[in-house]
Design a protein around this motif. Structure first.
Motif, PDB file in Angstrom:
ATOM      1  N   CYS A 181      29.789  53.738  44.580  1.00 15.76           N
ATOM      2  CA  CYS A 181      28.547  54.498  44.422  1.00 15.76           C
ATOM      3  C   CYS A 181      27.404  53.872  45.214  1.00 15.76           C
ATOM      4  O   CYS A 181      26.473  54.567  45.642  1.00 15.76           O
ATOM      5  CB  CYS A 181      28.172  54.607  42.945  1.00 15.76           C
ATOM      6  N   ILE A 182      27.446  52.559  45.445  1.00 12.33           N
ATOM      7  CA  ILE A 182      26.392  51.895  46.229  1.00 12.33           C
ATOM      8  C   ILE A 182      26.384  52.470  47.644  1.00 12.33           C
ATOM      9  O   ILE A 182      25.331  52.785  48.202  1.00 12.33           O
ATOM     10  CB  ILE A 182      26.622  50.376  46.277  1.00 12.33           C
ATOM     11  N   ALA A 183      27.591  52.607  48.234  1.00  8.90           N
ATOM     12  CA  ALA A 183      27.695  53.146  49.585  1.00  8.90           C
ATOM     13  C   ALA A 183      27.384  54.638  49.613  1.00  8.90           C
ATOM     14  O   ALA A 183      26.629  55.123  50.456  1.00  8.90           O
ATOM     15  CB  ALA A 183      29.088  52.885  50.148  1.00  8.90           C
ATOM     16  N   GLU A 184      27.950  55.360  48.631  1.00  9.16           N
ATOM     17  CA  GLU A 184      27.774  56.813  48.634  1.00  9.16           C
ATOM     18  C   GLU A 184      26.309  57.197  48.470  1.00  9.16           C
ATOM     19  O   GLU A 184      25.820  58.143  49.103  1.00  9.16           O
ATOM     20  CB  GLU A 184      28.610  57.424  47.508  1.00  9.16           C
ATOM     21  N   ASN A 185      25.557  56.462  47.631  1.00  2.31           N
ATOM     22  CA  ASN A 185      24.167  56.816  47.351  1.00  2.31           C
ATOM     23  C   ASN A 185      23.219  56.437  48.497  1.00  2.31           C
ATOM     24  O   ASN A 185      22.050  56.833  48.487  1.00  2.31           O
ATOM     25  CB  ASN A 185      23.691  56.134  46.064  1.00  2.31           C
ATOM     26  N   THR A 186      23.676  55.664  49.470  1.00  3.67           N
ATOM     27  CA  THR A 186      22.825  55.270  50.601  1.00  3.67           C
ATOM     28  C   THR A 186      23.359  55.773  51.937  1.00  3.67           C
ATOM     29  O   THR A 186      22.842  55.393  52.995  1.00  3.67           O
ATOM     30  CB  THR A 186      22.699  53.740  50.670  1.00  3.67           C
ATOM     31  N   GLY A 187      24.398  56.622  51.918  1.00  3.47           N
ATOM     32  CA  GLY A 187      24.958  57.125  53.167  1.00  3.47           C
ATOM     33  C   GLY A 187      25.842  56.127  53.872  1.00  3.47           C
ATOM     34  O   GLY A 187      26.102  56.265  55.067  1.00  3.47           O
ATOM     35  N   GLY A 188      26.312  55.119  53.145  1.00  4.51           N
ATOM     36  CA  GLY A 188      27.150  54.088  53.743  1.00  4.51           C
ATOM     37  C   GLY A 188      28.629  54.368  53.536  1.00  4.51           C
ATOM     38  O   GLY A 188      29.047  55.470  53.176  1.00  4.51           O
ATOM     39  N   MET A 189      29.450  53.356  53.713  1.00  2.77           N
ATOM     40  CA  MET A 189      30.899  53.489  53.620  1.00  2.77           C
ATOM     41  C   MET A 189      31.441  52.468  52.627  1.00  2.77           C
ATOM     42  O   MET A 189      31.051  51.296  52.645  1.00  2.77           O
ATOM     43  CB  MET A 189      31.543  53.274  54.997  1.00  2.77           C
ATOM     44  N   PHE A 190      32.343  52.913  51.754  1.00  3.68           N
ATOM     45  CA  PHE A 190      33.088  52.008  50.874  1.00  3.68           C
ATOM     46  C   PHE A 190      34.487  51.831  51.452  1.00  3.68           C
ATOM     47  O   PHE A 190      35.203  52.806  51.701  1.00  3.68           O
ATOM     48  CB  PHE A 190      33.179  52.564  49.456  1.00  3.68           C
ATOM     49  N   LEU A 191      34.870  50.570  51.710  1.00  4.16           N
ATOM     50  CA  LEU A 191      36.169  50.272  52.308  1.00  4.16           C
ATOM     51  C   LEU A 191      36.909  49.278  51.424  1.00  4.16           C
ATOM     52  O   LEU A 191      36.510  48.108  51.324  1.00  4.16           O
ATOM     53  CB  LEU A 191      35.993  49.677  53.706  1.00  4.16           C
ATOM     54  N   PRO A 192      37.994  49.707  50.753  1.00  4.64           N
ATOM     55  CA  PRO A 192      38.796  48.745  49.989  1.00  4.64           C
ATOM     56  C   PRO A 192      39.674  47.928  50.933  1.00  4.64           C
ATOM     57  O   PRO A 192      40.081  48.410  51.997  1.00  4.64           O
ATOM     58  CB  PRO A 192      39.643  49.638  49.090  1.00  4.64           C
ATOM     59  N   ALA A 193      39.926  46.669  50.571  1.00  2.00           N
ATOM     60  CA  ALA A 193      40.781  45.798  51.382  1.00  2.00           C
ATOM     61  C   ALA A 193      41.674  45.012  50.439  1.00  2.00           C
ATOM     62  O   ALA A 193      41.187  44.284  49.573  1.00  2.00           O
ATOM     63  CB  ALA A 193      39.928  44.852  52.221  1.00  2.00           C
ATOM     64  N   ASP A 194      43.000  45.160  50.615  1.00  6.37           N
ATOM     65  CA  ASP A 194      43.940  44.500  49.717  1.00  6.37           C
ATOM     66  C   ASP A 194      44.548  43.242  50.310  1.00  6.37           C
ATOM     67  O   ASP A 194      45.267  42.515  49.616  1.00  6.37           O
ATOM     68  CB  ASP A 194      45.066  45.485  49.346  1.00  6.37           C
ATOM     69  N   ASN A 195      44.293  42.971  51.602  1.00  6.71           N
ATOM     70  CA  ASN A 195      44.846  41.763  52.220  1.00  6.71           C
ATOM     71  C   ASN A 195      43.944  41.317  53.370  1.00  6.71           C
ATOM     72  O   ASN A 195      42.913  41.950  53.646  1.00  6.71           O
ATOM     73  CB  ASN A 195      46.284  42.006  52.711  1.00  6.71           C
ATOM     74  N   ALA A 196      44.366  40.249  54.033  1.00  3.41           N
ATOM     75  CA  ALA A 196      43.534  39.652  55.075  1.00  3.41           C
ATOM     76  C   ALA A 196      43.298  40.627  56.229  1.00  3.41           C
ATOM     77  O   ALA A 196      42.173  40.754  56.740  1.00  3.41           O
ATOM     78  CB  ALA A 196      44.177  38.367  55.597  1.00  3.41           C
ATOM     79  N   GLN A 197      44.349  41.298  56.681  1.00  4.40           N
ATOM     80  CA  GLN A 197      44.182  42.195  57.818  1.00  4.40           C
ATOM     81  C   GLN A 197      43.233  43.338  57.479  1.00  4.40           C
ATOM     82  O   GLN A 197      42.347  43.694  58.277  1.00  4.40           O
ATOM     83  CB  GLN A 197      45.525  42.754  58.276  1.00  4.40           C
ATOM     84  N   GLN A 198      43.395  43.936  56.283  1.00  2.00           N
ATOM     85  CA  GLN A 198      42.513  45.034  55.897  1.00  2.00           C
ATOM     86  C   GLN A 198      41.068  44.570  55.752  1.00  2.00           C
ATOM     87  O   GLN A 198      40.136  45.303  56.091  1.00  2.00           O
ATOM     88  CB  GLN A 198      43.004  45.657  54.580  1.00  2.00           C
ATOM     89  N   LEU A 199      40.875  43.332  55.273  1.00  2.00           N
ATOM     90  CA  LEU A 199      39.510  42.813  55.162  1.00  2.00           C
ATOM     91  C   LEU A 199      38.884  42.675  56.553  1.00  2.00           C
ATOM     92  O   LEU A 199      37.720  43.028  56.764  1.00  2.00           O
ATOM     93  CB  LEU A 199      39.506  41.457  54.454  1.00  2.00           C
ATOM     94  N   GLY A 200      39.659  42.145  57.516  1.00  2.00           N
ATOM     95  CA  GLY A 200      39.129  42.015  58.880  1.00  2.00           C
ATOM     96  C   GLY A 200      38.790  43.361  59.485  1.00  2.00           C
ATOM     97  O   GLY A 200      37.738  43.530  60.117  1.00  2.00           O
ATOM     98  N   GLU A 201      39.673  44.350  59.284  1.00  2.00           N
ATOM     99  CA  GLU A 201      39.414  45.682  59.834  1.00  2.00           C
ATOM    100  C   GLU A 201      38.170  46.298  59.203  1.00  2.00           C
ATOM    101  O   GLU A 201      37.337  46.915  59.888  1.00  2.00           O
ATOM    102  CB  GLU A 201      40.626  46.588  59.605  1.00  2.00           C
ATOM    103  N   ALA A 202      38.019  46.132  57.890  1.00  3.02           N
ATOM    104  CA  ALA A 202      36.864  46.701  57.204  1.00  3.02           C
ATOM    105  C   ALA A 202      35.571  46.076  57.704  1.00  3.02           C
ATOM    106  O   ALA A 202      34.577  46.773  57.971  1.00  3.02           O
ATOM    107  CB  ALA A 202      37.007  46.488  55.692  1.00  3.02           C
ATOM    108  N   MET A 203      35.548  44.755  57.862  1.00  2.00           N
ATOM    109  CA  MET A 203      34.337  44.077  58.323  1.00  2.00           C
ATOM    110  C   MET A 203      33.984  44.508  59.750  1.00  2.00           C
ATOM    111  O   MET A 203      32.819  44.758  60.070  1.00  2.00           O
ATOM    112  CB  MET A 203      34.526  42.571  58.243  1.00  2.00           C
ATOM    113  N   GLN A 204      34.981  44.605  60.608  1.00  2.00           N
ATOM    114  CA  GLN A 204      34.736  45.050  61.971  1.00  2.00           C
ATOM    115  C   GLN A 204      34.181  46.476  61.991  1.00  2.00           C
ATOM    116  O   GLN A 204      33.290  46.811  62.765  1.00  2.00           O
ATOM    117  CB  GLN A 204      36.027  44.989  62.803  1.00  2.00           C
ATOM    118  N   THR A 205      34.709  47.343  61.101  1.00  2.00           N
ATOM    119  CA  THR A 205      34.298  48.741  61.082  1.00  2.00           C
ATOM    120  C   THR A 205      32.814  48.887  60.790  1.00  2.00           C
ATOM    121  O   THR A 205      32.103  49.666  61.424  1.00  2.00           O
ATOM    122  CB  THR A 205      35.108  49.528  60.040  1.00  2.00           C
TER     123      THR A 205
END
Length: 582
Positions: A181-205
């Motif tokens: 809801c923090i992202a949705e209410n400000t026009g941002g993006m919520f990205l879940p990350a379950d492992n190291a690779q997904q965390l890196g991809e989310a941060m880069q995005t």
């Protein structure tokens, strides 16, 4: 698990992300890092805080140093303290090594006041006055009795352009709505990350700004010619495109309607219809297609002119003319192609005969020779010409004695009043000392300055003051010696032997000892040979004989001389009758 190896796939994965919410390059960014005790939990056998550090290291090593970044952490100093929030890296340009070391020093231990951390980050970014972006990286929910969803709504309403992105690292599916809801209410993006690779991809995005779209460089331009009065299309046109300012040739064509691609910038477009020439200066906007009409004026010509089709710049050339109704004040001139009526450069009155001689401008490109009616200022006849480049060369010794005369061989256009001169190396255009007109032939004789050091001999186009060729030379020291008596009777005439450069108008003189430079009495020019004859002053005392360089007034050599008294005797009768001769 090797975390860096897990992150190697990030770059390839990012290439597939389209329509993401990457940051605008002008925005300031704060990343809020969860350093609560739960970050010691493990994913694939590696503590989450270790994975986060590795992701930060990869992100910061490639960070665009022109973008401002700050990092805020919470829960890293005290257990059970909901006020444990700290700005660990101030917003500003990032030094990657320092930033990585700072983040690596963070040790998780406390609670999760993520709502207040996001609020403090927004206030630090002056979100009410400037665009601001906060990126929250958390592995859990708020634990300090605050409502992150309500805060996000408040920040969005009060901010200029506030955006919050949330990365939920190893967050349970059921807990994600409380973060998204923090992202949705400000026009941002919520990205879940379950492992190291997904965390890196989310941060880069959410943290890496995409490269700017390249600005279009070229534009399609369509040119057509029209009659200046009727605006009717003109056929049988030859086109010539030049870069404005440099007159550099770009393109030409015989198409009536000429379509071509040009880089952004200013151009001179010349349309030659045979009977008349028109030109326009156009501005090409990168990536913006445009059409331009070039007007051509067709005067009612009662006269004609004939000149060479190509003329060396700044040169003297001949023009023949015909006009049955010629008036004495009519004249022929040369101007840029398409110049307004009444424009002129060098000119010659038709009363001076046929052919006439005029001097071309020191310029390049498309011009035209015109017959002008003096009374109406109208062009009664014209011919298109092209001004071609000119060059020159010089030949002189590499070393020259200061103050001497040097012979300079030259080749060049020998345009009216062109000259050869010598100046200090690097002197401004238009500087000159002694000079010789090229019309006097090659070699030219010039007197070099009475100084030593680096100089250059120049061929100068008089009309524009432009240096057409230059040759570096070194002026070397000169000396002189004198041979004269140490004593002489005051008022006597003596001979002085000398050796020296014998520069133009150098001379030998005698002055009081220590007299200022430039002082002289009787003198003899060195051009009259050695020895020189000079008459001494009719006074006794210490004097010096000097060899003087006329050009600068400098005494190149001196020799002391003492002027002594002279006597006289008289012999006459003791008594002489008045009025008699004796």
């Amino acid at each position: 698990m090797n975390v860096r190896r897990a992150l190697l796939g990030c770059t390839a994965a990012l290439a597939t992300l389209t329509g993401g919410i990457a940051l605008a390059q002008q925005e300031n960014v704060i990343i809020v890092l969860d350093a609560s005790g739960s970050m010691w939990g493990q994913v694939d056998g590696v503590p989450k805080i270790v994975i986060a550090r590795e992701v930060f290291a990869d992100l910061l090593s490639d960070w665009d140093t022109t973008r401002n970044l700050g990092v805020m952490a919470y829960g890293h100093r005290r257990e059970g303290d909901c006020a444990d929030i700290q700005q660990i890296i101030d917003v500003g340009p990032v030094d990657p090594n320092t930033a990585i070391n700072t983040i690596n020093s963070v040790m998780p231990r406390g609670r999760t006041p993520l709502t207040d951390a996001v609020r403090l980050a927004a206030e630090q970014l002056r979100y009410q006055d400037e665009p601001a972006t906060v990126i929250l990286l958390t592995d859990g929910l708020e634990t300090c009795n605050a409502d992150p969803c309500a805060l996000a709504t408040e920040l969005e309403a009060g901010g200029v352009n506030f955006t919050a992105h949330v990365i939920g690292f190893d967050v349970a599916e059921a807990d994600r709505p409380q973060l998204s809801c923090i992202a949705e209410n400000t026009g941002g993006m919520f990205l879940p990350a379950d492992n190291a690779q997904q965390l890196g991809e989310a941060m880069q995005t959410v943290a890496v700004a995409p490269p700017p779209e390249p600005e279009p460089v070229d534009a399609e331009i369509t040119l057509s010619a029209v009659d200046a009065e009727s605006r009717d299309p003109v056929s049988g046109v030859s086109w010539r495109i030049l870069v404005s300012g440099t007159e550099e040739f770009v393109s030409d064509s015989d198409q009536d309607t000429y379509t071509l691609t040009l880089e952004g910038g200013e151009y001179i477009v010349v349309a030659d219809a045979g009977e008349a020439v028109g030109s326009s200066t156009i501005t090409v906007e990168p990536g913006v297609a445009a059409s331009h009409e070039v007007p051509i004026s067709f005067p009612t010509e009662t006269a004609s002119v004939a000149a060479p089709a190509e003329i060396p710049a700044a040169s003297l050339f001949q023009v023949t003319w015909e006009n049955p109704d010629a008036a004495d004040q009519d004249y022929v001139t040369i101007v840029e192609a398409g110049a307004p009526e009444g424009t002129y450069n060098d000119y010659a009155r038709v009363r001076e005969g046929n052919p006439l001689e005029i001097v071309a401008p020191d310029a390049l490109g498309a011009f035209e020779v015109r017959y002008i009616d003096e009374e109406s200022r109208e062009t009664l006849g014209s011919q298109a010409v092209t001004l071609a480049p000119i060059s020159a060369s010089l030949d002189a010794p590499a070393e020259i004695a200061a103050g001497s005369v040097v012979r300079v061989g030259w080749e060049g256009p020998d345009a009216p009043n062109d000259y050869i001169t010598i100046v200090e190396a690097g002197a401004a255009e238009g500087t000159y000392t002694d000079y010789a007109r090229t019309r006097n032939g090659s070699p030219a004789e010039i007197t070099v300055p009475d100084a030593i050091g680096n100089y250059e001999i120049r061929y100068v186009v008089q009309q524009s003051g432009r240096t057409l060729a230059s040759l570096p030379v070194t002026l070397t020291a000169v000396s002189a010696s004198l041979d004269a008596p140490a004593e002489a009777a005051a008022g006597d005439t003596i001979q002085v032997g000398w050796e020296g450069p014998d520069g133009p108008n150098d001379y030998i003189t005698v002055v009081e000892a220590g007299a200022p430079e430039g002082t002289y009495t009787d003198y003899a020019r060195t051009r009259n040979g050695s020895p020189a004859e000079i008459t001494l002053p009719d006074a006794i005392g210490s004097y010096e004989i000097r060899y003087v360089v006329q050009q600068s007034g400098r005494a190149l050599a001196s020799a002391p001389i003492t002027l002594t008294a002279v006597g006289a005797t008289l012999d006459a009768l003791a008594e002489i009758p008045a009025g008699s001769s004796f």
